[in-house]
Design an enzyme around this catalytic site. Structure first.
Site: not given
Ligand code: IMP
Ligand code: MG
Length: 232
Positions: A62, A117, A120, A148, A169-170, A176, A182
């Site tokens: 990403g 990227d 979350d 987020k 969700f972006v 992606d 992407r």
């Molecule tokens: P986390 O582990 O939940 O913090 O998520 C991190 C990873 O989830 C990021 O590196 C992204 O690859 C993916 N991700 C989280 N939210 C989004 C979104 O809104 N769109 C696309 N990918 C996301």
């Molecule tokens: Mg990622």
């Protein structure tokens, strides 16, 4: 040191280009806003890393666009490496983390800038930080394009944040959905109908070529074609 990015509201005045209009509901952050903010971030990061031996560790896939734009603004020497961590299947909810590529550069005693990227739930960054800390770098700073904050479940923060965004969700600018989108130059929100296509099937290779599974792949391919038709 650390910087929090501007808070992005749920709407932007920018119109979605016609060829993406059926899939992307709205633009959240335009390419110009992204470029401007990345220039600011680069300056702040450079100030902190001045005189240090910097190793940039970027998470695949990403960060491709963000990383390229961020580091082309740096005028300090750096070394670059990638880690592969995947947290999503083909859906929009965080799944189990899978490490797909390990770090190769030696970061012991170095200053590491970890780039992702989007922050979350925080599971990805939390786990990757643990792995990098075990390699005994001098210090680690984290840098994400998007945050987020309301989705966070882990106790992890980014030192540099491009933009604070609401819980949508972006896609685009490297991010992606089921490995698509992407290449969009902006960050946008997908139309809900795209999620409803059942994209789990799109990238799934059938284990056995029975009559039944062939039928399923056929359906998946039709959905993929639907997505591909809109690609430039
Ligand atoms: P986390 O582990 O939940 O913090 O998520 C991190 C990873 O989830 C990021 O590196 C992204 O690859 C993916 N991700 C989280 N939210 C989004 C979104 O809104 N769109 C696309 N990918 C996301
Ligand atoms: Mg990622």
């Amino acid at each position: 040191m650390a910087s929090t990015g501007p808070r992005i509201p749920g709407r932007s005045a920018a119109a979605v280009p016609v060829r993406w209009r059926k899939e992307v509901e709205r633009i959240l952050i335009t390419d110009r806003q992204i470029a401007r903010r990345i220039r600011q971030m680069s300056r702040e990061i450079q100030r902190e890393f001045k005189g240090r031996e910097m190793v940039v560790v970027s998470l695949l896939n990403g960060t491709v666009m963000f990383l390229a734009d961020l580091i082309r603004n740096f005028s300090l020497p750096l070394r670059l490496d990638f880690m592969g961590v995947s947290s999503y299947g083909a859906g929009t909810e965080s799944g189990d983390l899978v490490v797909t590529k390990e770090l190769r550069l030696d970061v012991r005693g170095r200053d590491v800038l970890l780039v992702d990227d989007i922050l979350d739930t925080g599971k990805t960054l939390y786990r990757v930080l643990g792995k990098i800390r075990a390699l005994k770098p001098r210090r680690i700073r984290t840098c994400v394009l998007l945050n987020k904050a309301e989705r966070r479940t882990e106790n992890v923060k980014a030192d540099y944040i491009g933009f604070e965004i609401p819980d949508f969700f972006v896609v685009g600018y490297g991010l992606d959905f089921a490995e698509s989108y992407r290449n969009l130059p902006f960050v946008g929100v997908l139309h809900p109908h795209v999620y409803k296509l059942g994209c789990q099937k799109i990238n799934t290779v059938p284990k056995k070529k029975t009559r039944k599974t062939n039928k399923k792949v056929g359906a998946g391919m039709r959905r993929q074609n639907h997505l591909d038709r809109r690609k430039p």
